[in-house]
Design an enzyme around this catalytic site. Sequence first.
Site, PDB file in Angstrom:
ATOM      1  N   GLU A   8       0.854  -1.190   0.000  1.00 13.89           N
ATOM      2  CA  GLU A   8       0.000   0.000   0.000  1.00 13.89           C
ATOM      3  C   GLU A   8       0.883   1.231   0.000  1.00 13.89           C
ATOM      4  O   GLU A   8       0.965   1.978   0.967  1.00 13.89           O
ATOM      5  CB  GLU A   8      -0.949   0.027   1.204  1.00 13.89           C
ATOM      6  CG  GLU A   8      -2.012   1.118   1.078  1.00 13.89           C
ATOM      7  CD  GLU A   8      -2.809   1.337   2.348  1.00 13.89           C
ATOM      8  OE1 GLU A   8      -3.011   2.525   2.696  1.00 13.89           O
ATOM      9  OE2 GLU A   8      -3.224   0.359   2.973  1.00 13.89           O
ATOM     10  N   HIS A  10       2.329   4.664  -2.397  1.00 10.88           N
ATOM     11  CA  HIS A  10       1.580   5.560  -3.262  1.00 10.88           C
ATOM     12  C   HIS A  10       2.457   6.436  -4.151  1.00 10.88           C
ATOM     13  O   HIS A  10       3.626   6.696  -3.861  1.00 10.88           O
ATOM     14  CB  HIS A  10       0.664   6.430  -2.412  1.00 10.88           C
ATOM     15  CG  HIS A  10      -0.269   5.619  -1.567  1.00 10.88           C
ATOM     16  ND1 HIS A  10      -1.168   4.738  -2.099  1.00 10.88           N
ATOM     17  CD2 HIS A  10      -0.406   5.534  -0.214  1.00 10.88           C
ATOM     18  CE1 HIS A  10      -1.847   4.148  -1.122  1.00 10.88           C
ATOM     19  NE2 HIS A  10      -1.395   4.608   0.027  1.00 10.88           N
ATOM     20  N   HIS A 166      -9.408   0.897  -0.522  1.00  9.41           N
ATOM     21  CA  HIS A 166      -8.683   1.888   0.277  1.00  9.41           C
ATOM     22  C   HIS A 166      -9.661   2.888   0.881  1.00  9.41           C
ATOM     23  O   HIS A 166     -10.662   3.235   0.251  1.00  9.41           O
ATOM     24  CB  HIS A 166      -7.668   2.619  -0.620  1.00  9.41           C
ATOM     25  CG  HIS A 166      -6.725   3.498   0.119  1.00  9.41           C
ATOM     26  ND1 HIS A 166      -7.048   4.785   0.506  1.00  9.41           N
ATOM     27  CD2 HIS A 166      -5.454   3.289   0.537  1.00  9.41           C
ATOM     28  CE1 HIS A 166      -6.012   5.324   1.135  1.00  9.41           C
ATOM     29  NE2 HIS A 166      -5.034   4.442   1.178  1.00  9.41           N
ATOM     30  N   ASP A 293       2.265   2.321   3.786  1.00  7.45           N
ATOM     31  CA  ASP A 293       1.486   3.522   3.455  1.00  7.45           C
ATOM     32  C   ASP A 293       2.411   4.699   3.144  1.00  7.45           C
ATOM     33  O   ASP A 293       2.139   5.844   3.499  1.00  7.45           O
ATOM     34  CB  ASP A 293       0.512   3.868   4.581  1.00  7.45           C
ATOM     35  CG  ASP A 293      -0.653   4.730   4.101  1.00  7.45           C
ATOM     36  OD1 ASP A 293      -0.723   5.029   2.890  1.00  7.45           O
ATOM     37  OD2 ASP A 293      -1.492   5.125   4.933  1.00  7.45           O
TER      38      ASP A 293
END
Length: 333
Positions: A8, A10, A166, A293
């Site tokens: 996860e 980004h 998400h 994250d």
Amino acid sequence: MRRIITVEEHFDFPDSQTIPEQTEPENDAHVNPKGNDPALVTTLLANFDQKLAYMDQYGISLQVLSDPNAVASTITDKQKAVASAQRTNDHLAQKIAQYPGRFAGLAVLPLIDPEAAAEELHRSVTELGFKGALIGGVPFGHFLDEPQYLPIFEAAEKLEVPIYLHPGMPSKAQRELLYESPSYSDSLAGMLGSAGWGWHAEQGVQMIRLIAAGIFDRFPNLHLVSGHWGEMVPNFLERLDEFIGKIPTPLERKFSDYYRQNVFVTASGMFTKPQMQLAVTEMGADHVLWAEDFPFLRRKQQVTDFLEAADLTDKQKDQIAFQNSQKLFGLAK
């Protein structure tokens, strides 16, 4: 050194050819998802050399990249949404190609048009080499159990790729009703309604609704991914089984059976022992994935150290660190 894959993570592609439209749910004025150093987060979202330097410094072998705030997923004009999604996915594919073996991609989808979204998922997987898709929040105020979204899940099952669900910002009306209070500040209400609780509660409801709607009876080989240790759902599996079991439903199995077989949960940078213990106990180590994250969270050495120090066997650590992700996303070994 144990291989580490985080799933996860980004990136950002502003897509300057598209003017973002204002859609619900808008961000709370008191919550900045980029934290206390938004300039650094903005840089790390876009700069792949700096991503790679961070990964090398902290022992991360590969990041699976996604854009939970993609412009394409918020555009209400169908043609513009498709074009924006294609530009974003093409951009990410080009970046991934520049760093062989270090990044993988999850597609951005034009959610205003689920049929077109299914087509873009197919293109992204078969032509760009992506490993699935990410859907953020509740698109345009509609939960994903509604029938119009079935083409996306059907395509994912046929392509044998997962969909990552998400969190997104709950609507302003929801936040006002559930989290604002005259007894505490607006900034506290903003945090409770977002990263502190609201994002996660809403996404847990998303998963519960999908299972209750029979998504896994219709698509038994579909896999969904849920971050933040399952967005509260693993804590209630036995409760859900007990009370759903008191009423007639068309479901073929217990709620927890669907969840444990078809859902994978990730840490999302919540490197906390009680939550990990619960996830492994409820799901089994073979359905837990590692995630930081990044760059919204930057746990640095903890990405490797927390897992190494966990009260798990070496086999379980390998499963969580990289083996489960390799299998689920079809990543090279």
